[in-house]
Motif scaffolding. Structure first.
Motif, PDB file in Angstrom:
ATOM      1  N   ASP A 126       7.886   1.289  -6.453  1.00 33.62           N
ATOM      2  CA  ASP A 126       7.708   0.141  -5.559  1.00 33.62           C
ATOM      3  C   ASP A 126       7.665   0.582  -4.095  1.00 33.62           C
ATOM      4  OD1 ASP A 126       9.929  -1.651  -7.707  1.00 33.62           O
ATOM      5  OD2 ASP A 126       7.744  -1.845  -7.616  1.00 33.62           O
ATOM      6  N   THR A 127       7.912   1.846  -3.851  1.00 32.53           N
ATOM      7  CA  THR A 127       7.864   2.360  -2.481  1.00 32.53           C
ATOM      8  C   THR A 127       6.461   2.197  -1.910  1.00 32.53           C
ATOM      9  OG1 THR A 127       9.636   3.962  -2.859  1.00 32.53           O
ATOM     10  CG2 THR A 127       8.086   4.429  -1.059  1.00 32.53           C
ATOM     11  N   ALA A 128       6.384   1.544  -0.763  1.00 30.82           N
ATOM     12  CA  ALA A 128       5.096   1.250  -0.136  1.00 30.82           C
ATOM     13  C   ALA A 128       5.341   0.546   1.195  1.00 30.82           C
ATOM     14  CB  ALA A 128       4.237   0.364  -1.034  1.00 30.82           C
ATOM     15  N   VAL A 129       4.269   0.390   1.949  1.00 29.60           N
ATOM     16  CA  VAL A 129       4.290  -0.515   3.087  1.00 29.60           C
ATOM     17  C   VAL A 129       3.867  -1.885   2.568  1.00 29.60           C
ATOM     18  CG1 VAL A 129       3.375  -1.046   5.357  1.00 29.60           C
ATOM     19  CG2 VAL A 129       3.765   1.333   4.707  1.00 29.60           C
ATOM     20  N   TYR A 130       4.665  -2.877   2.860  1.00 32.13           N
ATOM     21  CA  TYR A 130       4.405  -4.234   2.400  1.00 32.13           C
ATOM     22  C   TYR A 130       3.847  -5.053   3.573  1.00 32.13           C
ATOM     23  CZ  TYR A 130       6.646  -3.337  -2.041  1.00 32.13           C
ATOM     24  OH  TYR A 130       6.950  -2.841  -3.300  1.00 32.13           O
ATOM     25  N   VAL A 183       0.526  -8.207  -4.251  1.00 34.96           N
ATOM     26  CA  VAL A 183       1.822  -8.318  -4.912  1.00 34.96           C
ATOM     27  C   VAL A 183       1.983  -9.735  -5.445  1.00 34.96           C
ATOM     28  CG1 VAL A 183       4.322  -8.250  -4.587  1.00 34.96           C
ATOM     29  CG2 VAL A 183       2.858  -6.526  -3.477  1.00 34.96           C
ATOM     30  N   ALA A 184       1.843 -10.706  -4.530  1.00 36.12           N
ATOM     31  CA  ALA A 184       1.987 -12.105  -4.905  1.00 36.12           C
ATOM     32  C   ALA A 184       1.400 -12.970  -3.800  1.00 36.12           C
ATOM     33  CB  ALA A 184       3.456 -12.466  -5.120  1.00 36.12           C
ATOM     34  N   GLN A 218       0.844  -1.188   0.000  1.00 37.49           N
ATOM     35  CA  GLN A 218       0.000   0.000   0.000  1.00 37.49           C
ATOM     36  C   GLN A 218       0.879   1.238   0.000  1.00 37.49           C
ATOM     37  OE1 GLN A 218      -2.845   0.182   3.233  1.00 37.49           O
ATOM     38  NE2 GLN A 218      -4.169   1.546   2.055  1.00 37.49           N
ATOM     39  N   ALA A 219       0.768   1.998  -1.076  1.00 34.99           N
ATOM     40  CA  ALA A 219       1.492   3.255  -1.181  1.00 34.99           C
ATOM     41  C   ALA A 219       0.626   4.364  -0.589  1.00 34.99           C
ATOM     42  CB  ALA A 219       1.814   3.554  -2.642  1.00 34.99           C
ATOM     43  N   PRO A 220       1.222   5.477  -0.189  1.00 34.61           N
ATOM     44  CA  PRO A 220       0.444   6.570   0.402  1.00 34.61           C
ATOM     45  C   PRO A 220      -0.681   7.036  -0.523  1.00 34.61           C
ATOM     46  CG  PRO A 220       2.772   6.942   0.734  1.00 34.61           C
ATOM     47  CD  PRO A 220       2.667   5.760  -0.171  1.00 34.61           C
ATOM     48  N   GLY A 221      -1.885   7.099   0.018  1.00 36.53           N
ATOM     49  CA  GLY A 221      -3.021   7.569  -0.751  1.00 36.53           C
ATOM     50  C   GLY A 221      -3.618   6.567  -1.711  1.00 36.53           C
TER      51      GLY A 221
END
Length: 117
Positions: free
Chosen positions: A89-93, A48-49, A39-42
């Motif tokens: 790809d920057t996000a919380v995984y 993902v997989a 989840q990326a900001p906003g």
């Protein structure tokens, strides 16, 4: 109670690699399907997989070839190898797991991945 703990996130330069890990604890049951979401900001949380207990995998189309999911059933763990990382790809995984014996899905607390120079 069931607990999922992710690790391995961090700051990486574009083109770099990271390996995320997630371990499940607090239950006698083995995970059925395990997965990674981000989840990326906003933005919404997206798949993902995922990988079944038998090893069948499913990937977001845009990530095929760069990300690889795997699991170790003996360790109740799932991994995500990420290569050729891009700023987008920057996000919380987040790690997820479901169980045949339990009704709900379970989530980890998330690990931040930042791709930046």
């Amino acid at each position: 109670q069931v607990r999922l703990v992710e690790s391995g996130g961090g700051l990486v330069q574009p083109g770099g690699s990271l390996r995320l890990s997630c371990v499940v604890s607090g239950t006698i049951f083995s995970p059925n399907t395990m997965g990674w979401y981000r989840q990326a900001p906003g933005k919404q949380r997206d798949l993902v997989a995922s990988i079944t207990s038998g090893g069948s995998t499913n990937y977001a189309d845009s990530l095929k070839g760069r990300f690889t999911i795997s699991r170790d059933n003996a360790k109740n763990s799932v991994y995500l190898q990420m290569t050729s990382l891009k700023p987008e790809d920057t996000a919380v995984y987040y790690c997820s797991a479901d169980f045949l014996e339990l009704k709900e899905d379970y989530w980890g607390q998330g690990t931040q991945v930042t791709v930046s120079s």
